[in-house]
Scaffold this active site. Sequence first.
Site, PDB file in Angstrom:
ATOM      1  N   GLU B 141      -9.142  -7.507 -13.321  1.00 52.37           N
ATOM      2  CA  GLU B 141      -8.548  -6.341 -12.783  1.00 52.37           C
ATOM      3  C   GLU B 141      -7.039  -6.311 -12.749  1.00 52.37           C
ATOM      4  O   GLU B 141      -6.444  -5.184 -12.792  1.00 52.37           O
ATOM      5  CB  GLU B 141      -9.176  -6.331 -11.234  1.00 52.37           C
ATOM      6  CG  GLU B 141      -8.899  -5.361 -10.385  1.00 52.37           C
ATOM      7  CD  GLU B 141      -9.504  -5.484  -8.999  1.00 52.37           C
ATOM      8  OE1 GLU B 141     -10.733  -6.373  -8.811  1.00 52.37           O
ATOM      9  OE2 GLU B 141      -9.354  -5.057  -7.960  1.00 52.37           O
ATOM     10  N   SER B 195      -9.156   0.813  -1.520  1.00 55.28           N
ATOM     11  CA  SER B 195      -9.938   0.352  -0.258  1.00 55.28           C
ATOM     12  C   SER B 195      -9.169  -0.805   0.366  1.00 55.28           C
ATOM     13  O   SER B 195      -8.882  -0.573   1.742  1.00 55.28           O
ATOM     14  CB  SER B 195     -11.200  -0.150  -0.377  1.00 55.28           C
ATOM     15  OG  SER B 195     -11.990   0.559  -1.673  1.00 55.28           O
ATOM     16  N   SER B 198      -3.745  -5.276  -2.483  1.00 55.72           N
ATOM     17  CA  SER B 198      -3.451  -6.542  -3.253  1.00 55.72           C
ATOM     18  C   SER B 198      -1.864  -6.397  -3.356  1.00 55.72           C
ATOM     19  O   SER B 198      -1.310  -5.392  -3.830  1.00 55.72           O
ATOM     20  CB  SER B 198      -4.101  -6.730  -4.585  1.00 55.72           C
ATOM     21  OG  SER B 198      -5.422  -7.534  -4.407  1.00 55.72           O
ATOM     22  N   ARG B 210      -1.015 -13.360  -7.595  1.00 57.18           N
ATOM     23  CA  ARG B 210      -1.263 -12.440  -6.446  1.00 57.18           C
ATOM     24  C   ARG B 210      -0.855 -13.120  -5.313  1.00 57.18           C
ATOM     25  O   ARG B 210      -1.194 -14.250  -4.915  1.00 57.18           O
ATOM     26  CB  ARG B 210      -2.961 -12.518  -6.231  1.00 57.18           C
ATOM     27  CG  ARG B 210      -3.314 -11.734  -5.197  1.00 57.18           C
ATOM     28  CD  ARG B 210      -5.049 -11.329  -5.109  1.00 57.18           C
ATOM     29  NE  ARG B 210      -5.277 -10.569  -4.195  1.00 57.18           N
ATOM     30  CZ  ARG B 210      -5.632 -10.787  -2.823  1.00 57.18           C
ATOM     31  NH1 ARG B 210      -5.482 -12.026  -2.390  1.00 57.18           N
ATOM     32  NH2 ARG B 210      -6.152  -9.968  -2.118  1.00 57.18           N
TER      33      ARG B 210
END
Lengths: 777, 376
Positions: B141, B195, B198, B210
Amino acid sequence: MATYVEAVRGSHSMDKSITLPPDEIFRNLENAKRFAIDIGGSLTKLAYYSTVQHKVAKVRSFDHAAKQESDGEPLYEISVQEEITARLHFIKFENTYIETCLDFIKDHLVNTETKVIKATGGGAYKFKDLIEKKLKLKVDKEDEMSCLIKGCNFVLKNIPHEVFVYAKHGDSEFRFQNTHPDIFPYLLVNIGSGVSIVKVEAEDRFERIGGSSIGGGTFWGLGALLTKTKRFDELLQLASRGQHTSVDMLVKDIYGGAYGCLGLTGDLIASSFGKSATAEKEFSKEDMAKSLLHMISNDIGQLACLYARLHNLSRVYFGGFFIRGHPVTMHTITYSINYFTKGEVQALFLRHEGYLGAIGAFLKGAEEDNPNQYCWGENYAGSSGLLSVSPELNPMQRERSGTFLFDMLEMDRLERQLVNLPLLQDSSSYIPDTVDLTEDTLAREYWLCCFEEALDGVVKRAIASQKDQPEAAERAEKFRQKYRDKLQTLRHQPFAYGSLTVRSLLDTREHCLNEFNFPDPYSKIKQKENDLALKSYQRVLKTLEELSWEQRQIALVRGLLAGNVFDWGAKAVSDVLESDPEFGFEKAKQQLQERPWLVDTYNQWIERLKGPPHKCALFFVDNSGMDIILGVFPFVRELLSRGTEVVLASNSGPALNDVTNGELQILTERIAAMDPAIQASLSEDRLTLVQSGSSSPCLDLSRLDKVLATVVRERGTDLVVIEGMGRAIHTNYYAALSCESLKLAVIKNSWLADRLGGKIFSVVFKYEVPSIIQGHH
Amino acid sequence: MFLNTTGCLWILSFPWFGMDIGGTLVKLVYFEPKDITAEEEQEEVESLKSIRRYLTSNVAYGKTGVRDVHLELRELSMCGRTGTLHFIRFPTAAMHRFIQMGRDKNFSSLHTTLCATGGGAYKFESDFRTTADLELVKLDELDCLIHGLLYVDSVGFNGHPECYYFENPSDTQACVKQPCSLAHPFPMLLVNIGSGVSVLAVYSKDNYKRVTGTSLGGGTFLGLCCLLTGCETFEEALEMASKGDSTKVDKLVRDIYGGDYQRFGLQGSAVASSFGHMMSKERRDSISREDLARATLVTITNNIGSIARMCAVNEKIERVVFVGNFLRINTVSTKLLAYAMDFWSKGQLRALFLEHEGYFGAVGALLELLKASEDP
């Protein structure tokens, strides 16, 4: 942000119908001065300073030169004197009672010269006129955050076991932390209606480094909208019953499982309330409240961690009405901090968190009394301890207090500055107590029973110590009631006063005795036993002198141990002493376990004695009578003869039959009169008496008289002797010192002996050399 | 099979799709070749034609699918072909209908590879296989997000810059959208608001980490809005929010202190407690659905801004790029984020936004498809 919460619980309506048990709550009002008040959304916290007149036992040597000694005369005089000490009172009650409380205060405020009352908290504005009208005091508003920080510093410094870690699924929910010698820097995350994150670097240096608008008010406001539930605690109860997984979108809802490569577990919340947009169904109030609680707690936890990391701070305290003793929020915050810091930072909570504002406001108004210059101690007799406010989670406590929730904290000004023993290997990790009864359920049950059973004896002793006072029996009964209530509280809330330990049980008993003016129930017994033991002193010395060196060393140790049997604090012994007045030193020796002892490093000790003498020995003494006179003095005399200086540390105030510094002064004088060796050591200043600063049968090496610490340092102390169950077993058994140490005691309790793998009257002789020194030999 | 001028191997058959299956939305990019030769057209199987026609002649698919016509990239050259890149979205809840359609249109016969990213690539993998006989190529992703973003920025938006910022973010009157270039994008803090959220620190095309994430994202805004106001769609929620007044719901610093809290340099207009007024029953009874929607939007946005800012400071990065479908048609949030970055950092941080907000993951997936064909 602010702790201010708009009162939405109908606090405006004053309910006067409730009758206060006021003298129980607003104690010492007639001597009160300097008031401060912190009015929050639902609770008011009142603080004041009072002087307490209480009785203290003093001993005074008779003028022996003027008076011919006769056998019938006791060797010193006991007198009870009035002493005035300072006490801080903090009382917390629901805003509903504010008017009733103010009326009561007005009626009882007699001697005060006070003209102003310091006020903080959001409600201070609202009640300003009422306070000024009722009390005729000028309301002086103080900044909320400064008060909070001031209060926080104060409790961190003065209350041992103030700080705890919350572990919902742990053996004990509350894990208390030791007082850290250096409390700065720390981060305070105050979760009121919003969140303020404050970095505190020194007493007067702090900065609001950040905050968030998502706080307790968001939980309450949004929760009320979503669930139509009005009250904050009801919302928390809803949340504690709910399941957030039906409302939140979890990682596994998106991925079908865990997202391994990012290290995201399937149960992690990906999107709070993420399911409520698409699902057709209705959600339960419980589930929505739970989801909301997680959302807010996680968010606060995350921000706190980001700020802690940015400022490189590892101590993070949480407070504010969102936290305030609520197990539900303490759990979610703890979980969040743990998640975001990968366990590197622990969420810390404070036992007296609700009082911080009031304490701070009070301190601001009391600067001329210099409260910060003194050490203060929590008075267990006058404090209600940590209570859980969630009625559901703690029905027991709610039942006892009724709906009338009053909570108190009292702190006594200590006569001296208390500091660490400089010989502790690591003062920050030092824990005085051997067993934490909050964690050890079996031990807790045993000791609570044990103290309850011993109560009759203590009451009897207390009355006997004041035969001349007819109302003593009534007071003793009140003492019994109070202490029994405390034991009852601790049965249900072992964490009420921090870690529950044998020490805290003993100290609580001493505080309760003092409360009812029994400053020294054992004074007469001590007097009698000292007298008796003095008579045998020379005979014991003579016997010892006839022995060879090797024989004498073991005899000295056995004498020390035999003396230690005379302990009125141990029920097994007090029963014997009560029934057999003839029970003497020799009989005690016979009771002792034969070698090898339960813990026996005597051989290493003897080997050490064959080497060079110690420079200076610090000896923490225990009981009066046989113990100090026939056990300790001969042992000390031997050390002195080897060229070792000796510092005898005894209690500053009475506890059981422990010898106090006052008594020891007189005893030493008398011994010196009989024994030229002791006389010489005294005059050459090689034998010194100091007070420990404690009035406990146990010993906290992190809270000792500053003078003692100085003497220890100046004399180059290289040996510490700790004697007795209270000081060497219940406490300090595992204490690591930076010099040689000798811990010895006779186990006078069969349950404890059994636990340690021995029988009653087993002997612990623990000679220890720290590894650093061992390397040099 | 032959090599074309850019070096692509001609093994890649149409259609070219990239898909990003998120928690709430599926983002689909479709490359429509405009340079099809007559022979090609003849050889083209019917099912492929049908797909192309269906996608390009409609702007709405079923009840919930939408093609964002204003975002399409025209005359785009990809892998030697020239065409239009189409941007399509539909709710993840409709995924099963999409898979059904794939079966009905006999997609599997086209021998194409379907590249997918996002959580749904994992969740729906077996459904694709069993229902439509389609094998998904699952892609990371975050890789897709970054590659897609850098690609779209590099090709530009039909001759205009893809990137923009707000000039004078602290002044509502003078605040204007300004195009800019991401010519030197690294290091950047990339905040992807779907939703959930990140936060990535990106140091180069393939070097990123991340930093953190939060569950308070677009899903929370919409979820809470639905519960609080009874609305059903993101558009509806935003429409309400644009008309509401959050200060009736939130408690401001001045509501507590009567003005600024000078001791801590807090302005009276700053929010002290989100939804703080809602603790009071009278207040709860006096607010509108619009006010609630606005407060929800402001709360979520400010919180994301706050976390982003802290991460930027911790990671020592000045460029903060916000992407994700939460920002679609959401100028309230973009302006608020721009303001928050600027104000709280005293001008140190700059918030940047991209026109194709939520589509970069899907573009990244398509790029992977094309890249796979380049490998010998």
